[in-house]
Scaffold this motif. Structure first.
Motif, short mmCIF file in Angstrom:
data_model
loop_
_atom_site.label_atom_id
_atom_site.label_comp_id
_atom_site.label_asym_id
_atom_site.label_seq_id
_atom_site.Cartn_x
_atom_site.Cartn_y
_atom_site.Cartn_z
N ARG A 25 0.86 -1.19 0.00
CA ARG A 25 0.00 0.00 0.00
C ARG A 25 0.89 1.23 0.00
N ILE A 26 0.70 2.09 -0.99
CA ILE A 26 1.55 3.28 -1.09
C ILE A 26 0.70 4.55 -1.19
N VAL A 33 -3.00 4.68 -2.54
CA VAL A 33 -3.87 5.65 -1.89
C VAL A 33 -3.49 7.01 -2.46
N TYR A 34 -4.35 7.53 -3.33
CA TYR A 34 -4.00 8.72 -4.10
C TYR A 34 -4.49 9.98 -3.38
N VAL A 70 -0.78 8.16 6.01
CA VAL A 70 0.04 6.97 6.25
C VAL A 70 -0.43 6.24 7.51
N GLU A 71 -0.75 7.02 8.55
CA GLU A 71 -1.24 6.44 9.80
C GLU A 71 -2.55 5.69 9.59
N GLN A 72 -3.52 6.39 8.99
CA GLN A 72 -4.86 5.82 8.90
C GLN A 72 -4.92 4.70 7.87
N ALA A 108 0.00 2.58 5.54
CA ALA A 108 0.71 2.41 4.27
C ALA A 108 2.11 1.87 4.48
N ASP A 109 2.63 1.23 3.42
CA ASP A 109 3.98 0.66 3.47
C ASP A 109 5.02 1.61 2.90
N ALA A 110 4.58 2.60 2.12
CA ALA A 110 5.52 3.52 1.48
C ALA A 110 4.82 4.83 1.11
#
Lengths: 317, 137
Positions: free
Chosen positions: B10-11, B40-41, B55-57, B60-62
């Motif tokens: 997930r990025i 996640v755009y 990133v928190e919610q 995400a991995d990157a």
């Protein structure tokens, strides 16, 4: 395994103290399924059951995200602590997905709403298992209301959104075409209809068509309560107050009477059912993989034979 | 808790501040999707805080940041630091216009990878995969 357990316990502890990163992590564990998901489910089950769950569904492009964003923002700036679970389809070819709901939910996010994007990940059964579990994580850690937003194509997506306390179906003018294929599914589950893009020609026709359809279902006595129809132009902020009011009215109606417990016990049963389906299909998987085609037996007869054999065994952990 | 291997990466993809060129980011989003990742755009005009929140919610991995306004030496280290301060151990990949003479500074600032113009879909996916794998070790 012991360290895994203690990590989970510390995640749950931190999440109950309001740490959003831990909530995010727990959501991932549930989404991925397997043993960790079961453990999270056990840990959150008794903590949940307090939140009002709103499902928002409708045809692609009807304005679900925009409406969800406005609703979440308004709730977050008043006394609520809303969470949004926005489900988007994965590419069937590559398994990847572009999750774009946060673009429209910027203001909601800044106002304090917790927004989580989720891809369907190809396997329909997984979605039906993961979404209730993820909603329960939100519920357990004090998020209320919880909004599930899904595209209203595909039975599973519709089922997922309709497993809510208040189900909103969003249509636009010219909705007839878009909903044709899914007529029965989408229209029968609604507690509330939104005709969005009401500034466009044909919106009042859409409303009239809906009224007619509701009249018909009242005649046949299916509906418990006549669903309300709200006209909105979400991008202009028109009709949003009426939209919110209608949601809260439905909530009050539900919580006043027996309706809420009837709905939730129905939902509980549906979840047990999808978990059972999953467990059984996992057990059956091996039997099917090792199968050699028997030209003389019909597929139905073979399936019955497998089922009989499985029922004798104690394969479920 | 280790990431399950079969789960997609997930990025979070974003552009920071007043930089209106999102065409490249859209192309990259599509490339990563086609490489089997969940993107996640966030799109245009994001702040550091918005990226950290996402990133928190989203767990995400990157993070992928696209920059075409020559702000990379200021903004990229800021994002890396903000994520670190929030206790988020995720790699940051930067795409866009970064002169070769700045590459060392970017790497020193903790940027996991830089993708310039002309990077192929393969380059983009590999860069993200390697950056994520390096953190997992």
């Amino acid at each position: 395994m012991a360290s895994e357990d203690s990590k989970l316990i510390s995640l749950v502890e931190k999440a109950s103290e309001g740490d959003r990163r831990s909530v995010g992590r727990l959501l991932t564990l549930v989404e991925r399924g397997g043993d960790s998901a079961e453990q999270v489910a056990e840990a959150t089950h008794t903590l949940s059951g307090k939140s009002h769950i709103i499902g928002i569904t409708g045809a692609p492009g009807a304005g679900k995200s925009t409406l969800t964003a406005c609703l979440a923002r308004d709730l977050a700036v008043s006394e609520y602590k809303p969470a949004v679970l926005a489900v988007d389809p994965s590419s069937p070819l590559t398994g990847g997905a572009i999750l774009g709901d946060r673009v429209r939910m910027e203001e909601a996010s800044e106002a304090g709403a917790f927004i989580r994007s989720m891809a369907t990940r190809g396997h329909a059964g997984g979605l039906a298992l993961a979404v209730p579990g993820m909603v329960r994580v939100f519920d357990a850690f004090g998020f209320n209301p919880i909004i599930i937003e899904t595209v209203g194509v595909g039975q599973v997506e519709v089922d997922v959104a309709s497993a809510a306390d208040t189900v909103v179906v969003v249509v636009t003018s010219g909705w007839g075409d878009a909903v044709q294929a899914n007529k029965a599914g989408l229209l029968e589950i609604a507690d509330l209809f939104v005709v969005n893009k009401a500034d466009r020609p044909g919106a009042s026709d859409a409303r009239r068509d809906l009224e007619l359809m509701i009249d018909l279902s009242q005649l046949t006595g299916q509906a418990v309560r006549r669903p309300e129809i709200v006209m909105t132009t979400a991008t202009e902020g028109e009709g949003l107050d009426e939209f919110k009011k209608a949601i809260f009215e439905h909530k009050e109606l539900l919580f006043e009477g027996e309706q809420i417990s009837i709905r939730r016990s129905k939902r509980w049963k549906a979840e047990v059912r999808s978990r059972l389906d999953y467990l059984l299909s996992e057990v059956a998987k091996e039997s099917i993989e090792n199968l050699e085609e028997e030209k003389s037996s019909s597929p139905g007869a073979v399936a019955r034979k497998i089922a009989k054999n499985l029922l004798k065994k104690d394969e479920l952990r | 808790m280790n990431k399950k291997e079969d789960a997609p990466i997930r990025i979070v993809l974003a552009k920071l501040g007043l930089d209106g060129h999102d065409r490249g980011l859209k192309v990259v989003a599509r490339m990563l999707r086609d490489a089997g990742m969940e993107v996640v755009y966030l799109g245009l005009r994001q702040t550091t805080e918005m990226v950290v929140t996402a990133v928190e919610q989203e767990d995400a991995d990157a993070v992928g940041i696209s920059m075409h306004n020559a702000g990379h030496l200021t903004l990229a280290p800021r994002i890396v630091k903000a994520l670190e301060d929030a206790g988020l151990d995720v790699p940051v990949v930067v795409g866009g216009i970064v002169p070769e003479s700045d590459l060392e500074a970017m790497s020193e600032a903790g940027v996991a990878g830089v993708l310039g113009p002309g990077s192929s879909a393969e380059d983009v996916a590999t860069c993200v995969r390697e950056a994520v794998a390096a953190r997992g070790e």
